[in-house]
Design an enzyme around this catalytic site. Structure first.
Site, short mmCIF file in Angstrom:
data_model
loop_
_atom_site.label_atom_id
_atom_site.label_comp_id
_atom_site.label_asym_id
_atom_site.label_seq_id
_atom_site.Cartn_x
_atom_site.Cartn_y
_atom_site.Cartn_z
N SER A 158 74.68 47.94 -20.98
CA SER A 158 74.74 49.28 -21.29
C SER A 158 75.93 50.19 -20.53
O SER A 158 76.31 51.00 -21.21
CB SER A 158 73.37 50.01 -20.79
OG SER A 158 72.15 49.16 -21.51
N GLU A 165 103.37 24.99 -34.63
CA GLU A 165 104.30 24.48 -35.51
C GLU A 165 105.18 23.38 -35.08
O GLU A 165 105.66 22.43 -35.76
CB GLU A 165 105.62 25.56 -35.59
CG GLU A 165 105.00 27.02 -36.14
CD GLU A 165 104.61 27.91 -35.11
OE1 GLU A 165 103.94 27.46 -34.19
OE2 GLU A 165 104.71 29.16 -35.37
#
Lengths: 357, 357
Positions: free
Chosen positions: A297, A61
């Site tokens: 895994s 901003e």
């Protein structure tokens, strides 16, 4: 005469594009973009743009308001994340928007940070600013996945990336391994490495493939942290992924000559969850897991994979190694993906999706 | 005034659409379509359409010429396959086109049948007809793959179809198997079964899944031949795929109670190649292989898979069975596919491609 005022979503997309410039640079802060738009009689005009470039530097901003100057008065600000309401390393952005005289603020997603969490929006509304929320929210939440994971779960957002053949193999059994996917897919992986905080592999992959885990062939690219999961301390000091900032994850009580390398940060962890929490402590909000199947895994069984990015290459190997080796269960119990994208990349098919774990 | 004469490819696509109505019904003849178009001052007009419905019935050109009648004179005929020049069960179509006074014939693909192989085109040209070839040739060759395989190789065109998870598994290890792909994918498989001459599975799949291998939920569908590869003769007489026309493929010297079922044709084969040649003798030009991995791997190792149709389902299983289990080789030696289509079907991704074996 038709006056041309693109809908909010179009400007928010521009703000998301701004935010993307900070990907991989802002952690532990979120990537945020801002676009300030002034309505004219005939067409709207973008008077300011900004993005958060790095933790410690001004927020999006601030850059956009600086560029807009006086033209911010009465304008609309599009911000990808709820403006902050608290004093951090920089003054609150909500205050800056109010001081600049912005008439309307459009926000993509709320800030889950307990210090903000709606207070930024309240502050804007209390100052008489019109506030709209939820514009392109899903895309913004996705872009901020790392930040949100850090804030809400204390661990990074984990992406498992792999390339497999059309018969589901990521590597040959005989270690005669060329690349699975094509050059366009590999270029895409370089772009991803540039956007994440860290890239990880297991010890076996680090030993066999000895990957550099860096960004090559990309203008303005920067290398992510390399993370080596080497519980038993098998990796040699010559591993190519060892560079400034490399993280070595060892089982508790293990040691290795690599620990003496001043460029290496060593973590001792009793679990993958514990390792991820320590990585969060180093500011790693997004982790790209590049294999191999044993490590992936273990992550999968522990419910620690949040997103998949899979290249399916149009070739058949026959026998080979699967991207996941565990757990054993029935097809009914398979983990569903929410598919976000299917795209043809070169000769390969890319599937991206989220896992609801 | 703009005169509207769509290019040849558009009419040929209509002819291919006509031909498709015969898919699965014409073997050992090819599926062929014909469209007859008459140029008008303002627009062209389709005056005749036809397709070959079944071996022994008239060819596509005959139906189209019948519909066109006198309007065929001076018109253009679009035919997906070179018109025949020899007396078969029906008179030569080249002669019929000449007799009808057609001015121009556009052909998609030449007929590889040694009895034709250019003679049909020669005959037309000798009669003063303008002949163009090669329009949508690739699509036509693909549509006629079964016929072409029969004529040039004496065996069916073999398509291996499977559905796998995004981690490359076609089935769970523990035989707790629900469907891999979604209802849209399964509907597509029904459409394919309707278009091929035969559907095959191995004994293990026939025992475990006991599939019907028929066409369900499709208006006007007809069941393909069911082919059961059961070398040792393990299948019980109660297998659901046993119906009129079912083929049982046994190793030479083996026998089984199923042989006594009058609906079953028994082949004894010493190899897959030999079995395919015998299937060709039964008029099977296209064979859809539906698994399992053991049978498909044997076909793949023997170089007998011509085309793949793979559904990739957005789910992760973990451990499971791969679509192919052999041979063992390096990634560099993987078999490349020529991808023909990538399509999202329901929640699944469909990849279709040809193997150059």
């Amino acid at each position: 005469m038709n006056t041309e005022h693109p809908p909010d979503a179009e400007y928010m997309q521009l703000a998301l594009n701004e935010a993307a410039k900070g990907l991989g640079r802002t952690s532990p802060n979120p990537p945020v973009g801002c676009v300030i738009v002034r309505d004219g009689e005939i067409a709207s005009e973008i008077v300011g743009r900004g993005f958060h470039p790095k933790a410690g530097e001004p927020h999006a901003e601030v850059f956009a308001l600086r560029e807009a100057g006086e033209r911010a008065r009465g304008a609309t600000a599009y911000v990808t994340l709820e403006p902050c309401s608290h004093d951090g390393r920089t003054p609150p952005c909500a205050d800056a928007l109010i001081a600049a005289g912005v008439a309307r603020v459009v926000v993509a997603a709320g800030d889950p940070n307990p210090q903000v969490n709606g207070r930024g929006l309240e502050k804007l509304r209390a100052a008489g600013i019109e506030v709209a929320t939820g514009v392109l929210e899903a895309a913004a939440v996705r872009q901020q996945a790392g930040f949100r994971s850090l804030v809400t779960r204390g661990r990074p957002h984990v992406i498992y990336k792999y390339a497999m053949t059309l018969d589901g193999k990521v590597a040959a059994l005989n270690e005669g391994n060329g690349p699975v996917s094509g050059p366009e897919a590999r270029a895409r992986v370089m772009a991803w490495r540039n956007e994440v905080d860290a890239v990880a592999v297991g010890a076996r992959t680090a030993l066999l493939d000895n990957p550099q885990l860096n960004v090559r062939g990309l203008d303005g690219g920067r290398d992510p942290r390399a993370v080596l999961f080497d519980p038993e301390g098998h990796l040699p000091a010559s591993a190519r992924a060892v560079r400034e900032g490399t993280v070595l994850v060892l089982r508790e009580g293990r040691s290795t000559p690599l620990e003496r390398d001043p460029r290496v940060t060593v973590l001792h962890a009793h679990s993958l969850q514990g390792a991820l929490e320590q990585l969060a402590g180093l500011g790693v909000a997004t982790l790209l897991l590049e294999g191999g199947p044993t490590l992936a895994s273990a992550f999968f069984e522990a419910g620690l994979i949040d997103e998949l990015r899979v290249f399916v290459a149009p070739k058949l190997l026959g026998a080979g190694l699967s991207p996941l080796l565990a757990p054993v269960r029935s097809m009914h119990a398979a983990t569903e993906l929410a598919v976000e994208r299917v795209e043809v990349v070169g000769n390969d098919v890319l599937v991206i999706g989220g896992l609801s774990v």
